[in-house]
Design a protein around this motif. Sequence first.
Motif, PDB file in Angstrom:
ATOM      1  N   ASN A 241      43.892  51.751  40.442  1.00  0.00           N
ATOM      2  CA  ASN A 241      43.241  52.519  41.669  1.00  0.00           C
ATOM      3  C   ASN A 241      43.841  53.528  41.835  1.00  0.00           C
ATOM      4  OD1 ASN A 241      40.824  50.645  41.661  1.00  0.00           O
ATOM      5  ND2 ASN A 241      41.600  49.472  43.421  1.00  0.00           N
TER       6      ASN A 241
ATOM      7  N   PHE B  44      34.958  58.462  46.818  1.00  0.00           N
ATOM      8  CA  PHE B  44      36.330  57.816  47.562  1.00  0.00           C
ATOM      9  C   PHE B  44      35.988  57.676  48.989  1.00  0.00           C
ATOM     10  CE2 PHE B  44      38.846  59.529  44.231  1.00  0.00           C
ATOM     11  CZ  PHE B  44      39.440  58.469  43.940  1.00  0.00           C
TER      12      PHE B  44
ATOM     13  N   LYS C 118      34.037  54.469  49.148  1.00  0.00           N
ATOM     14  CA  LYS C 118      34.886  53.397  48.622  1.00  0.00           C
ATOM     15  C   LYS C 118      35.742  53.019  49.951  1.00  0.00           C
ATOM     16  CE  LYS C 118      38.972  52.676  45.375  1.00  0.00           C
ATOM     17  NZ  LYS C 118      38.427  51.564  44.585  1.00  0.00           N
ATOM     18  N   THR C 119      36.236  54.027  50.741  1.00  0.00           N
ATOM     19  CA  THR C 119      37.137  53.782  51.892  1.00  0.00           C
ATOM     20  C   THR C 119      36.387  53.153  53.010  1.00  0.00           C
ATOM     21  OG1 THR C 119      38.382  55.761  51.366  1.00  0.00           O
ATOM     22  CG2 THR C 119      38.736  54.941  53.290  1.00  0.00           C
TER      23      THR C 119
ATOM     24  N   LYS D 197      33.676  51.209  53.031  1.00  0.00           N
ATOM     25  CA  LYS D 197      32.637  50.287  52.206  1.00  0.00           C
ATOM     26  C   LYS D 197      32.444  48.982  53.577  1.00  0.00           C
ATOM     27  CE  LYS D 197      35.561  47.741  49.380  1.00  0.00           C
ATOM     28  NZ  LYS D 197      36.490  48.429  48.298  1.00  0.00           N
TER      29      LYS D 197
ATOM     30  N   ALA E  69      26.611  55.971  43.481  1.00  0.00           N
ATOM     31  CA  ALA E  69      27.531  55.820  42.401  1.00  0.00           C
ATOM     32  C   ALA E  69      26.829  55.730  40.855  1.00  0.00           C
ATOM     33  CB  ALA E  69      28.356  54.563  42.577  1.00  0.00           C
TER      34      ALA E  69
ATOM     35  N   GLU F 256      33.599  51.937  39.150  1.00  0.00           N
ATOM     36  CA  GLU F 256      34.144  51.150  40.048  1.00  0.00           C
ATOM     37  C   GLU F 256      34.015  51.156  41.439  1.00  0.00           C
ATOM     38  OE1 GLU F 256      38.718  51.495  42.203  1.00  0.00           O
ATOM     39  OE2 GLU F 256      38.486  52.566  40.380  1.00  0.00           O
ATOM     40  N   VAL F 257      33.318  52.488  42.069  1.00  0.00           N
ATOM     41  CA  VAL F 257      32.951  52.231  43.248  1.00  0.00           C
ATOM     42  C   VAL F 257      31.457  51.498  43.221  1.00  0.00           C
ATOM     43  CG1 VAL F 257      31.970  53.760  45.045  1.00  0.00           C
ATOM     44  CG2 VAL F 257      34.165  54.286  43.990  1.00  0.00           C
TER      45      VAL F 257
ATOM     46  N   GLU G 208      32.212  47.925  43.542  1.00  0.00           N
ATOM     47  CA  GLU G 208      32.890  47.557  44.981  1.00  0.00           C
ATOM     48  C   GLU G 208      31.838  47.398  45.973  1.00  0.00           C
ATOM     49  OE1 GLU G 208      36.343  49.659  46.157  1.00  0.00           O
ATOM     50  OE2 GLU G 208      37.433  49.522  44.012  1.00  0.00           O
ATOM     51  N   LEU G 209      31.025  48.545  46.018  1.00  0.00           N
ATOM     52  CA  LEU G 209      29.568  48.358  46.580  1.00  0.00           C
ATOM     53  C   LEU G 209      28.815  47.312  46.498  1.00  0.00           C
ATOM     54  CD1 LEU G 209      29.188  52.302  47.148  1.00  0.00           C
ATOM     55  CD2 LEU G 209      30.312  50.853  48.687  1.00  0.00           C
TER      56      LEU G 209
END
Length: 153
Positions: free
Chosen positions: A12, A88, A91-92, A94, A109, A137-138, A141-142
């Motif tokens: 990351n 980002f 991601k930050t 979420k 995404a 990746e995002v 994660e979401l």
Amino acid sequence: MSVRHAAASAANLALVAGFLGLSGCLGACAIGPGPEIGARAGLGCVDDSPECIQRRQVTLRHMVDDKSRSWVNEPPTPEAYASGVRLFAFKTKKKELSCDELKRGKLEADTAKHSVASLGNRLTPAQASRSVMLAGEVGRELQNEINRRCKTS
């Protein structure tokens, strides 16, 4: 911290560093300082000049600090995907996003993976690859956050 978690964290950080050092000027950087200086100036700026790096950092900080999260509903451009700033921010934030905002971020995404291709030769292959990797990746994660706390209907 497990070895797997440490490796993921290192990956990351490498991805973040790669986006902050993107090369090839687009959007705001191509036209120089202008009315876009400010909260959204970094969305179209993807080169690795100190000015563009600063613009991306300022834009990301502004988005993350925006309590209303109005940026979530703003339509992104392919350049915004390539800059990585919006992704980002998703991601930050979420863990703070509503289920609807998470779903919007996940859609964004998923869209980013294909939208970056529309920039053609305006991105280097490395930039395009990093953009697609970040979007993937995002998106994962979401989706994990959606699965964890949002009811599916």
